[in-house]
Design a protein around this motif. Sequence first.
Motif, PDB file in Angstrom:
ATOM      1  N   GLU A   1       0.851  -1.309   0.098  1.00 33.04           N
ATOM      2  CA  GLU A   1       0.176  -0.112  -0.070  1.00 33.04           C
ATOM      3  C   GLU A   1       0.892   1.339   0.026  1.00 33.04           C
ATOM      4  O   GLU A   1       2.054   1.235   0.620  1.00 33.04           O
ATOM      5  N   SER A   2       0.478   2.326  -0.663  1.00 33.02           N
ATOM      6  CA  SER A   2       1.149   3.648  -0.686  1.00 33.02           C
ATOM      7  C   SER A   2       0.707   4.233   0.702  1.00 33.02           C
ATOM      8  O   SER A   2      -0.528   4.323   0.955  1.00 33.02           O
ATOM      9  N   LYS A   3       1.984   5.060   1.194  1.00 36.76           N
ATOM     10  CA  LYS A   3       1.685   5.679   2.231  1.00 36.76           C
ATOM     11  C   LYS A   3       2.467   7.003   2.264  1.00 36.76           C
ATOM     12  O   LYS A   3       3.177   7.344   1.117  1.00 36.76           O
ATOM     13  N   ALA A   4       1.836   8.221   2.867  1.00 38.23           N
ATOM     14  CA  ALA A   4       2.440   9.237   2.930  1.00 38.23           C
ATOM     15  C   ALA A   4       4.150   9.334   2.953  1.00 38.23           C
ATOM     16  O   ALA A   4       4.755  10.191   2.238  1.00 38.23           O
ATOM     17  N   TRP A   5       4.401   8.533   3.639  1.00 33.51           N
ATOM     18  CA  TRP A   5       6.000   8.264   3.954  1.00 33.51           C
ATOM     19  C   TRP A   5       6.836   7.373   3.214  1.00 33.51           C
ATOM     20  O   TRP A   5       7.877   7.450   2.892  1.00 33.51           O
ATOM     21  N   GLY A   6       5.904   6.904   2.190  1.00 34.24           N
ATOM     22  CA  GLY A   6       6.580   5.767   1.269  1.00 34.24           C
ATOM     23  C   GLY A   6       5.758   4.669   0.888  1.00 34.24           C
ATOM     24  O   GLY A   6       4.483   4.673   0.380  1.00 34.24           O
TER      25      GLY A   6
ATOM     26  N   LEU B   1      14.139  -7.918   3.020  1.00 33.84           N
ATOM     27  CA  LEU B   1      13.261  -7.560   2.137  1.00 33.84           C
ATOM     28  C   LEU B   1      13.649  -6.277   1.526  1.00 33.84           C
ATOM     29  O   LEU B   1      13.923  -5.528   2.301  1.00 33.84           O
ATOM     30  N   VAL B   2      13.762  -6.148   0.267  1.00 31.90           N
ATOM     31  CA  VAL B   2      14.457  -4.885  -0.394  1.00 31.90           C
ATOM     32  C   VAL B   2      13.399  -4.407  -1.499  1.00 31.90           C
ATOM     33  O   VAL B   2      13.033  -5.176  -2.294  1.00 31.90           O
ATOM     34  N   SER B   3      13.186  -2.858  -1.560  1.00 29.86           N
ATOM     35  CA  SER B   3      12.528  -2.477  -2.614  1.00 29.86           C
ATOM     36  C   SER B   3      13.714  -1.917  -3.592  1.00 29.86           C
ATOM     37  O   SER B   3      14.599  -1.293  -3.237  1.00 29.86           O
ATOM     38  N   VAL B   4      13.220  -1.962  -4.803  1.00 28.46           N
ATOM     39  CA  VAL B   4      14.158  -1.748  -5.941  1.00 28.46           C
ATOM     40  C   VAL B   4      13.448  -0.547  -6.466  1.00 28.46           C
ATOM     41  O   VAL B   4      12.494  -1.098  -7.231  1.00 28.46           O
ATOM     42  N   GLY B   5      13.970   0.500  -6.658  1.00 29.78           N
ATOM     43  CA  GLY B   5      13.313   1.473  -7.657  1.00 29.78           C
ATOM     44  C   GLY B   5      13.845   1.457  -8.985  1.00 29.78           C
ATOM     45  O   GLY B   5      14.532   0.686  -9.399  1.00 29.78           O
ATOM     46  N   ARG B   6      12.928   2.489  -9.685  1.00 27.99           N
ATOM     47  CA  ARG B   6      13.066   2.307 -11.154  1.00 27.99           C
ATOM     48  C   ARG B   6      14.357   2.930 -11.534  1.00 27.99           C
ATOM     49  O   ARG B   6      14.905   2.689 -12.559  1.00 27.99           O
ATOM     50  N   SER B   7      14.983   3.764 -10.490  1.00 23.04           N
ATOM     51  CA  SER B   7      16.204   4.340 -10.757  1.00 23.04           C
ATOM     52  C   SER B   7      17.300   3.357 -10.590  1.00 23.04           C
ATOM     53  O   SER B   7      18.621   3.492 -10.599  1.00 23.04           O
ATOM     54  N   GLY B   8      17.151   2.153  -9.666  1.00 22.19           N
ATOM     55  CA  GLY B   8      17.860   1.198  -9.226  1.00 22.19           C
ATOM     56  C   GLY B   8      18.339   1.354  -7.915  1.00 22.19           C
ATOM     57  O   GLY B   8      18.961   0.397  -7.453  1.00 22.19           O
ATOM     58  N   GLU B   9      17.586   2.432  -7.329  1.00 25.37           N
ATOM     59  CA  GLU B   9      18.078   2.610  -5.874  1.00 25.37           C
ATOM     60  C   GLU B   9      17.490   1.278  -4.863  1.00 25.37           C
ATOM     61  O   GLU B   9      16.083   1.008  -5.071  1.00 25.37           O
TER      62      GLU B   9
ATOM     63  N   THR C   1      10.858   4.783  -0.513  1.00 24.88           N
ATOM     64  CA  THR C   1      10.652   5.040  -1.995  1.00 24.88           C
ATOM     65  C   THR C   1       8.790   5.056  -2.208  1.00 24.88           C
ATOM     66  O   THR C   1       8.266   4.010  -1.911  1.00 24.88           O
ATOM     67  N   PRO C   2       8.338   5.919  -2.925  1.00 27.60           N
ATOM     68  CA  PRO C   2       6.868   5.923  -3.080  1.00 27.60           C
ATOM     69  C   PRO C   2       6.583   4.620  -3.868  1.00 27.60           C
ATOM     70  O   PRO C   2       7.624   4.015  -4.983  1.00 27.60           O
ATOM     71  N   LEU C   3       5.430   3.894  -3.951  1.00 26.14           N
ATOM     72  CA  LEU C   3       5.067   2.921  -4.489  1.00 26.14           C
ATOM     73  C   LEU C   3       5.191   2.885  -5.980  1.00 26.14           C
ATOM     74  O   LEU C   3       5.732   2.001  -6.751  1.00 26.14           O
ATOM     75  N   LYS C   4       4.752   4.139  -6.469  1.00 27.26           N
ATOM     76  CA  LYS C   4       4.939   4.440  -8.221  1.00 27.26           C
ATOM     77  C   LYS C   4       6.160   4.499  -8.556  1.00 27.26           C
ATOM     78  O   LYS C   4       6.428   4.350  -9.820  1.00 27.26           O
ATOM     79  N   ASP C   5       7.342   4.420  -7.922  1.00 24.10           N
ATOM     80  CA  ASP C   5       8.713   4.642  -8.089  1.00 24.10           C
ATOM     81  C   ASP C   5       9.423   3.451  -7.946  1.00 24.10           C
ATOM     82  O   ASP C   5      10.827   3.246  -8.161  1.00 24.10           O
TER      83      ASP C   5
END
Length: 238
Positions: free
Chosen positions: A151-156, A174-182, A213-217
């Motif tokens: 779920e998307s939150k105001a903080w990420g 558990l790791v989130s991988v951004g579209r930028s590679g972050e 990181t925002p969910l959309k990213d």
Amino acid sequence: MTSRVEHTDVGAYALGLLEEDDRLAFETHLLGCGLCRAELSDLSGMASVLSGIGPVEDRAPPSPEPVVSLLRRRRAAHRRTRRGTFVLGMAAAVTLVAGGLAVGTQLAAGSAPTVAQGSDGHMGPAEQFYADGAPIEGRGVDGVTGGLVVESKAWGTHAALRLAGVKGPLQCELVSVGRSGERRVMTGWSVPPAGYGVPGSPDPLYMHGGSATPLKDIDHFEVVTSAGRKLLTVPPTA
């Protein structure tokens, strides 16, 4: 303290109900968990709201004990139960206080803590969130299975993970991988030798995690070992 329940201790920590060993372990956990730090900030006023509130005089025996003391007694009596149910009960108690209802009467009478509607009273917060959501199945290796509810939150981005088919001992993240590679670590845990969701240890692991990181990213999520082995890959949406 087990990795299965450490994320559920925020409310107990805020009220000062944790015993010394649990308190020290949870403070160590806070250093690496932004989600718990955010929840602790939201609950920082709970102890001051509850202290000094006693039972309602015309509906319970007179007692000088504040609600916090009563909660301590309940925690001691139910130490072997899941902490998730207890914390949900405290959250419900705070809601009732804000609404001007007789919380003291219910606690003094020994009634069971209130849990969210639809909960069977046996699920921890991460498992309940996963069960109530729309899981996104991941692609695992070597028999590993699992998924995420996000779920998307105001903080990420907030996520609940289900993981099965994994044996230990392992250190995982558990790791989130951004579209930028972050890459951002959302949460970490230890897998005991018996493992999760395998013969002899059939219960899967449920964990909360948070990313700035925002969910959309976010491009995808990964479960990886401390050695860098990728166990599970999950897309951001189904």
